[in-house]
Structure formats: C-alpha cells, structure tokens
Design an enzyme around this catalytic site. Structure first.
Site, PDB file in Angstrom:
ATOM      1  N   TYR A  27      32.610  50.253  35.733  1.00 19.85           N
ATOM      2  CA  TYR A  27      33.406  50.706  34.590  1.00 19.85           C
ATOM      3  C   TYR A  27      32.758  51.925  33.937  1.00 19.85           C
ATOM      4  O   TYR A  27      33.427  52.887  33.601  1.00 19.85           O
ATOM      5  CB  TYR A  27      33.570  49.552  33.601  1.00 19.85           C
ATOM      6  CG  TYR A  27      34.560  49.824  32.505  1.00 19.85           C
ATOM      7  CD1 TYR A  27      35.931  49.696  32.741  1.00 19.85           C
ATOM      8  CD2 TYR A  27      34.138  50.195  31.237  1.00 19.85           C
ATOM      9  CE1 TYR A  27      36.850  49.935  31.733  1.00 19.85           C
ATOM     10  CE2 TYR A  27      35.055  50.439  30.230  1.00 19.85           C
ATOM     11  CZ  TYR A  27      36.409  50.310  30.477  1.00 19.85           C
ATOM     12  OH  TYR A  27      37.306  50.552  29.475  1.00 19.85           O
ATOM     13  N   LEU A  59      33.720  40.623  34.323  1.00 24.16           N
ATOM     14  CA  LEU A  59      34.259  39.279  34.478  1.00 24.16           C
ATOM     15  C   LEU A  59      34.550  38.925  35.930  1.00 24.16           C
ATOM     16  O   LEU A  59      34.566  37.750  36.293  1.00 24.16           O
ATOM     17  CB  LEU A  59      35.530  39.106  33.635  1.00 24.16           C
ATOM     18  CG  LEU A  59      35.309  39.044  32.128  1.00 24.16           C
ATOM     19  CD1 LEU A  59      36.651  39.027  31.399  1.00 24.16           C
ATOM     20  CD2 LEU A  59      34.472  37.828  31.752  1.00 24.16           C
ATOM     21  N   GLU A  60      34.766  39.926  36.763  1.00 23.59           N
ATOM     22  CA  GLU A  60      35.055  39.677  38.171  1.00 23.59           C
ATOM     23  C   GLU A  60      33.805  39.560  39.037  1.00 23.59           C
ATOM     24  O   GLU A  60      33.885  39.115  40.187  1.00 23.59           O
ATOM     25  CB  GLU A  60      35.977  40.770  38.732  1.00 23.59           C
ATOM     26  CG  GLU A  60      37.387  40.727  38.193  1.00 23.59           C
ATOM     27  CD  GLU A  60      37.520  41.282  36.771  1.00 23.59           C
ATOM     28  OE1 GLU A  60      38.341  40.737  36.010  1.00 23.59           O
ATOM     29  OE2 GLU A  60      36.796  42.246  36.429  1.00 23.59           O
ATOM     30  N   VAL A  83      28.306  46.386  29.845  1.00 18.09           N
ATOM     31  CA  VAL A  83      29.270  46.088  28.796  1.00 18.09           C
ATOM     32  C   VAL A  83      28.713  46.686  27.506  1.00 18.09           C
ATOM     33  O   VAL A  83      27.616  46.321  27.079  1.00 18.09           O
ATOM     34  CB  VAL A  83      29.492  44.566  28.640  1.00 18.09           C
ATOM     35  CG1 VAL A  83      30.586  44.287  27.620  1.00 18.09           C
ATOM     36  CG2 VAL A  83      29.813  43.921  29.982  1.00 18.09           C
ATOM     37  N   THR A  88      36.301  45.416  19.140  1.00 25.40           N
ATOM     38  CA  THR A  88      36.952  44.104  19.137  1.00 25.40           C
ATOM     39  C   THR A  88      35.987  43.027  19.613  1.00 25.40           C
ATOM     40  O   THR A  88      34.882  43.320  20.075  1.00 25.40           O
ATOM     41  CB  THR A  88      38.187  44.105  20.063  1.00 25.40           C
ATOM     42  OG1 THR A  88      37.732  44.221  21.424  1.00 25.40           O
ATOM     43  CG2 THR A  88      39.125  45.262  19.734  1.00 25.40           C
ATOM     44  N   HIS A  90      36.312  41.369  22.228  1.00 24.94           N
ATOM     45  CA  HIS A  90      36.337  41.308  23.690  1.00 24.94           C
ATOM     46  C   HIS A  90      34.923  41.421  24.268  1.00 24.94           C
ATOM     47  O   HIS A  90      34.614  40.806  25.293  1.00 24.94           O
ATOM     48  CB  HIS A  90      37.240  42.422  24.240  1.00 24.94           C
ATOM     49  CG  HIS A  90      37.440  42.369  25.719  1.00 24.94           C
ATOM     50  ND1 HIS A  90      38.067  41.312  26.344  1.00 24.94           N
ATOM     51  CD2 HIS A  90      37.093  43.234  26.696  1.00 24.94           C
ATOM     52  CE1 HIS A  90      38.098  41.535  27.653  1.00 24.94           C
ATOM     53  NE2 HIS A  90      37.509  42.696  27.888  1.00 24.94           N
ATOM     54  N   ASN A 114      20.747  38.761  37.677  1.00 27.75           N
ATOM     55  CA  ASN A 114      21.776  39.248  36.759  1.00 27.75           C
ATOM     56  C   ASN A 114      21.325  40.550  36.110  1.00 27.75           C
ATOM     57  O   ASN A 114      20.436  40.560  35.267  1.00 27.75           O
ATOM     58  CB  ASN A 114      22.090  38.206  35.692  1.00 27.75           C
ATOM     59  CG  ASN A 114      23.252  38.599  34.805  1.00 27.75           C
ATOM     60  OD1 ASN A 114      23.774  39.710  34.892  1.00 27.75           O
ATOM     61  ND2 ASN A 114      23.659  37.694  33.938  1.00 27.75           N
ATOM     62  N   ARG A 128      18.218  51.542  29.915  1.00 24.26           N
ATOM     63  CA  ARG A 128      18.013  50.397  30.791  1.00 24.26           C
ATOM     64  C   ARG A 128      18.388  50.678  32.246  1.00 24.26           C
ATOM     65  O   ARG A 128      18.157  49.856  33.118  1.00 24.26           O
ATOM     66  CB  ARG A 128      18.799  49.200  30.254  1.00 24.26           C
ATOM     67  CG  ARG A 128      18.126  48.611  29.024  1.00 24.26           C
ATOM     68  CD  ARG A 128      19.083  47.850  28.122  1.00 24.26           C
ATOM     69  NE  ARG A 128      18.369  47.335  26.951  1.00 24.26           N
ATOM     70  CZ  ARG A 128      18.038  48.059  25.888  1.00 24.26           C
ATOM     71  NH1 ARG A 128      18.326  49.351  25.845  1.00 24.26           N
ATOM     72  NH2 ARG A 128      17.399  47.517  24.863  1.00 24.26           N
TER      73      ARG A 128
END
Length: 174
Positions: A27, A59-60, A83, A88, A90, A114, A128
């Site tokens: 993203y 999320l995928e 992310v 919001t 979300h 992760n 990071r």
C-alpha cells in the site's frame, strides 16, 4: 544521549535448506519495497530461498499465509506491510486484526515473522524501513528463521492436519 541497546540473536544455521514466503501489502510502496529488501537480505544471508507475493492490504497478509500453508511447502513466512494512522478508527481495526490473525497462525505452529509496521506517520515508517538501519523487514525474516530453527530442533517436518501419531479411539479398544 544514546537510546536503549537492542540485543540481536545470532543468525541460526541450517543443515537442510529453508524456503520462506514473503507476503507483502505494498500500500505504501516505497516502505514495502525497503522492508522486502531487508527480508530478502536476511534470508539469503542464512542460506535460504524465498518467494514473494503481494496482497492488497495488511488484512489480507494472514489469509495469504494461511492459504500458502495449506497448499504449498514453505518452512516459514514473513509478513510485511505498513499501516499509518489516519483520521478514522480503521487504523485500530487493521493493526489489531492483522496482528491477531498472524499470532493465531503462529500458535498453530506456523513460523512467522511479523514485520507489518504500525506507525503514527510517514517519518516513523521510513525510520523502521531503512535498509542500512534497523530494517523491520530483516528483523521479521530473522524471527521467522529462528522459529524455523526451533521447529526443526524440537519436531519433525510434517505438514497437514492431525496429531502426527496413531491415536487409539475408544471404539478401537478390545
């Protein structure tokens, strides 16, 4: 003033080759690319190989790992993405649910590192993902490699569902 010191475990060694799947949500493409570069470098430094797949968002990532575990032959997985907090709620959903799903997969025995960044802003993400810094993609790959080493030390290389040994059912008793 210097920050806290981080202890990094020595890279594990392997008698037999390891193959990892890197699953990335690109993203934020520049951040994702830097994380992938760090993960690839760590895997290759350990003598491992890797495949790479992209998914639409964080999320995928766990779903792709779950599919790969059921349908392929990877020793471990590296979850990558970023992310950044928006306006919001979300952000909380994506951070919490992707992390929870990865943890649940790990508790089922999958070896997953992760490296999904959850940050407040672009500057934190860039810090990071620095290839020459403390790249969290490389750190996630290192975590997966350590878990693979543990699983090989303590278990066998079986795949699939089941207990891994013969089970005596009550109806089988004489």
């Amino acid at each position: 003033m210097a920050g806290p010191q981080h202890h990094v475990l020595d890279r594990p060694g392997f008698d037999k080759p390891v193959k990892l799947l890197i699953v990335v949500a690109p993203y934020y493409k520049d951040i994702a690319d830097a994380l992938v570069a760090g993960a690839k470098a760590e895997i290759e430094a350990a003598g491992g190989t890797h495949d790479l797949v992209e998914v639409p968002g964080a999320l995928e990532v766990p779903s792709a790992i779950g599919i790969a575990e059921r349908m392929s032959n990877f020793d471990g997985y590296v979850a990558l993405g970023c992310v950044i907090r928006g306006e919001t709620t979300h952000y909380e959903t994506v951070c919490n649910d992707s992390s929870r799903a990865i943890t649940l997969l790990g508790l089922q025995g999958l070896c997953i590192g992760n490296g999904i960044l959850t940050v407040e802003n672009q500057r934190q993400a860039e810090a990071r993902a620095e290839v020459d810094g403390q790249n969290k993609g490389g750190g996630a790959a290192a975590a997966a490699l350590h878990l693979i080493a543990l699983s090989r030390k303590w278990g066998n290389e079986r795949k699939g569902i089941g207990f891994g040994r013969d089970i005596l059912l009550a109806s089988d008793r004489v």
